[in-house]
Write a protein that holds these residues in place. Sequence first.
Motif, mmCIF file in Angstrom:
data_model
loop_
_atom_site.group_PDB
_atom_site.id
_atom_site.type_symbol
_atom_site.label_atom_id
_atom_site.label_comp_id
_atom_site.label_asym_id
_atom_site.label_seq_id
_atom_site.Cartn_x
_atom_site.Cartn_y
_atom_site.Cartn_z
ATOM 1 N N LEU A 84 13.111 -9.434 -1.112
ATOM 2 C CA LEU A 84 12.738 -8.743 -2.345
ATOM 3 C C LEU A 84 11.611 -9.479 -3.080
ATOM 4 C CD1 LEU A 84 16.183 -7.544 -3.755
ATOM 5 C CD2 LEU A 84 14.361 -6.182 -2.721
ATOM 6 N N GLN A 85 11.638 -10.794 -3.056
ATOM 7 C CA GLN A 85 10.554 -11.565 -3.667
ATOM 8 C C GLN A 85 9.241 -11.324 -2.917
ATOM 9 O OE1 GLN A 85 11.237 -15.789 -3.767
ATOM 10 N NE2 GLN A 85 9.528 -16.162 -5.155
ATOM 11 N N ALA A 86 9.292 -11.281 -1.605
ATOM 12 C CA ALA A 86 8.097 -11.004 -0.803
ATOM 13 C C ALA A 86 7.591 -9.589 -1.071
ATOM 14 C CB ALA A 86 8.413 -11.183 0.678
ATOM 15 N N GLU A 87 8.503 -8.636 -1.194
ATOM 16 C CA GLU A 87 8.104 -7.258 -1.476
ATOM 17 C C GLU A 87 7.432 -7.156 -2.846
ATOM 18 O OE1 GLU A 87 10.053 -2.773 -1.697
ATOM 19 O OE2 GLU A 87 11.363 -4.523 -1.750
ATOM 20 N N GLN A 88 7.990 -7.842 -3.841
ATOM 21 C CA GLN A 88 7.396 -7.820 -5.181
ATOM 22 C C GLN A 88 6.013 -8.465 -5.178
ATOM 23 O OE1 GLN A 88 8.677 -6.248 -7.809
ATOM 24 N NE2 GLN A 88 6.819 -6.732 -8.924
ATOM 25 N N ALA A 89 5.849 -9.559 -4.456
ATOM 26 C CA ALA A 89 4.537 -10.215 -4.373
ATOM 27 C C ALA A 89 3.518 -9.310 -3.690
ATOM 28 C CB ALA A 89 4.664 -11.536 -3.620
ATOM 29 N N LEU A 90 3.949 -8.604 -2.655
ATOM 30 C CA LEU A 90 3.048 -7.691 -1.955
ATOM 31 C C LEU A 90 2.663 -6.510 -2.840
ATOM 32 C CD1 LEU A 90 1.618 -7.126 0.712
ATOM 33 C CD2 LEU A 90 3.634 -5.865 1.432
#
Length: 112
Positions: A84-90
């Motif tokens: 989820l953190q990676a998705e938000q950063a993307l």
Amino acid sequence: MINPIEGLGLFTKQTDGVSGDNTAANVLGTAVNAATTAVAGPGFGDVLGSMATDAINAVKGGETASFAGIQGKANTREVVDAVLQAEQALKTATAFRDKIVSAYLDITKMQI
């Protein structure tokens, strides 16, 4: 009678950069120089570069957590948080890219 603008002392020439008179032009010039030197933080390119690096690291962290979850070395909560953190950063990086492209297109549409 109204005094001419030249009589106000706003348009004086500085010969050596440091002058003893306190005309409005000199005070304004000093304030602008102070404001220019006071902003000694990172530039726009530096901020975008660090943001891109943080986004890449978040995506790599999500991938690493996913692989650890597949191998049984990480619990489900850690994997979900990292993904989820990676998705938000993307999503954030994509939104910035879209805004920058939109601003560039607006600038190119301006008449000179």
